[in-house]
Design an enzyme around this catalytic site. Sequence first.
Site, PDB file in Angstrom:
ATOM      1  N   GLU A 250       9.335  17.399  14.578  1.00  0.00           N
ATOM      2  CA  GLU A 250       9.810  17.139  13.216  1.00  0.00           C
ATOM      3  C   GLU A 250       9.020  18.019  12.255  1.00  0.00           C
ATOM      4  O   GLU A 250       7.803  17.908  12.146  1.00  0.00           O
ATOM      5  CB  GLU A 250       9.623  15.660  12.864  1.00  0.00           C
ATOM      6  CG  GLU A 250      10.194  15.298  11.507  1.00  0.00           C
ATOM      7  CD  GLU A 250      10.016  13.834  11.157  1.00  0.00           C
ATOM      8  OE1 GLU A 250      10.929  13.251  10.560  1.00  0.00           O
ATOM      9  OE2 GLU A 250       8.958  13.272  11.489  1.00  0.00           O
TER      10      GLU A 250
ATOM     11  N   LYS B  16       0.867  -1.178   0.000  1.00  0.00           N
ATOM     12  CA  LYS B  16       0.000   0.000   0.000  1.00  0.00           C
ATOM     13  C   LYS B  16       0.904   1.229   0.000  1.00  0.00           C
ATOM     14  O   LYS B  16       1.433   1.644   1.032  1.00  0.00           O
ATOM     15  CB  LYS B  16      -0.929   0.059   1.215  1.00  0.00           C
ATOM     16  CG  LYS B  16      -1.981   1.189   1.073  1.00  0.00           C
ATOM     17  CD  LYS B  16      -2.436   1.777   2.373  1.00  0.00           C
ATOM     18  CE  LYS B  16      -1.528   2.840   2.904  1.00  0.00           C
ATOM     19  NZ  LYS B  16      -1.468   4.093   2.088  1.00  0.00           N
TER      20      LYS B  16
ATOM     21  N   GLU C  66       9.819   2.174  10.703  1.00  0.00           N
ATOM     22  CA  GLU C  66      10.863   3.160  10.428  1.00  0.00           C
ATOM     23  C   GLU C  66      10.143   4.500  10.420  1.00  0.00           C
ATOM     24  O   GLU C  66       9.381   4.808   9.510  1.00  0.00           O
ATOM     25  CB  GLU C  66      11.545   2.868   9.091  1.00  0.00           C
ATOM     26  CG  GLU C  66      12.891   3.566   8.938  1.00  0.00           C
ATOM     27  CD  GLU C  66      12.763   5.017   8.564  1.00  0.00           C
ATOM     28  OE1 GLU C  66      12.957   5.868   9.460  1.00  0.00           O
ATOM     29  OE2 GLU C  66      12.472   5.321   7.402  1.00  0.00           O
TER      30      GLU C  66
ATOM     31  N   CYS D 207      13.394  11.751   6.816  1.00  0.00           N
ATOM     32  CA  CYS D 207      13.323  11.480   8.252  1.00  0.00           C
ATOM     33  C   CYS D 207      14.679  11.557   8.913  1.00  0.00           C
ATOM     34  O   CYS D 207      14.780  11.820  10.118  1.00  0.00           O
ATOM     35  CB  CYS D 207      12.680  10.113   8.501  1.00  0.00           C
ATOM     36  SG  CYS D 207      13.471   8.768   7.596  1.00  0.00           S
TER      37      CYS D 207
END
Length: 476
Positions: A379, A171, A246, A279
């Site tokens: 973030e 997906k 992750e 990231c």
Amino acid sequence: MIEKRQFYINGAWVDPAAPRDMDVIDPATEDTCAVISLGDQADTDAAVAAAKTAFPGWAALEMSERIALLKKLSKIYKERRDDMAEAMRLEMGAPVDLATNGQWGAGAWHMAGFLEALADFEAETPYKEVDRTRLEPIGVCALITPWNWPMNQVVLKVFPALAVGCTVVLKPSEIAPLSSLLFAEMVHDAGIPAGVFNLVNGDGVGVGSQLSAHPDVDMVSFTGSTRAGIAISKAAADTLKRVSLELGGKGANIVFADADEKAVKRGVQHCMNNTGQSCNAPTRMLVERDRYAQAVEEAKATAEATQVGPTSESGRHIGPVVSEAQFNKIQGLIEVGIKEGATLVAGGLGRPEGVNKGYYVRPTVFADVTPDMTIYREEIFGPVLAMSPFDSEEEAISMANDTVYGLTNYIQSGDDAKRLRVARAVRSGMVETNGVGRQNGSPFGGYKQSGNGREGGLWGIEEFCEVKAISGCPWE
């Protein structure tokens, strides 16, 4: 405009059970570049059933046969580089040179790395006198991938899963699905058997949640936000399936006074790469006080020299962020940084000068950022750098570790012993020093709220395996 309203299930392109169309937006123009359909429970069930049916036969193949098919897939991927680059340029706003080299290249690099690692992979090994251990495929794997590095993440999951004998349902992000649909075409052309690889488009609330909770899914491998990773873990808990995550990061780049003269410029450029949508970006620059004032000026100059431009043009400029929602989030955090008292030294609110369309963000640098500020802790996932001074090695380590994340930290120093000492002390799954990147096959993953998985090389291959101990059968 591209129309991709079908899913790849059991070796064929099939119509969704109950089509729900969604526009894919080109972030450089804000125009619709494609229309896809989102799946529902019936589509998810069909894909999982196909993978479950295909699993015994695929797992029973000799690994050499599976690797031969993956080599064919790798060859096709290389032949269709320009098509893949164009898909990523349109869907997530990577400038054409970045899409062709960095974005496409990440997939090719990982394919080569896995094929190299598989040459050293042993599924069965002796243990003491009469025991042995086996690494066996875990089963049906749901692979949920993000929009920021599409092929990097698809290859990191699909290649090792298929290599060890798992079957998969992919997906991709509904924001950037075109590259994965093209990848499915390549899988088909490589001759990988029906049901081994399946693709269903959908959002996280729909297909993502359905896969996470599905009783016939043995493992979920997810890359994305920490918030979504928590939701997936909760959904998967009832069936006790393995979940490999992750997730996000807020990497510290520790610049000591003895760092090389290009350390600050290199760090800013790394932060701005892919428009800050990585990231593992070094988004907090911690600078030893003796060099801090100079570093702020260098960061300001580097950010102001960072060009922002159209994705269709060749060059080293950065493109837009991926969506209106992402643009608004970044603008909100820049505004918070200003209100909380950080010193804005470059960039700021709004689009770059002369740009009035597209989700373009000004390369932004804040100085004098303190640990209580939002932009120090959250973030941002955009081209925004936060700079802070430190006075000692111990303080730098403490500041680097003062975060819920633990993906990648960076250390810049001419002292080899200091670099290694600090690298051992910071709490992150990866540490890069003096601008030296990771080697192919080195494990990618983090500590704490940056996740629990490892991708790439032998570690990424073993991620998709169960461990079986067999006793009483001496090694021949």
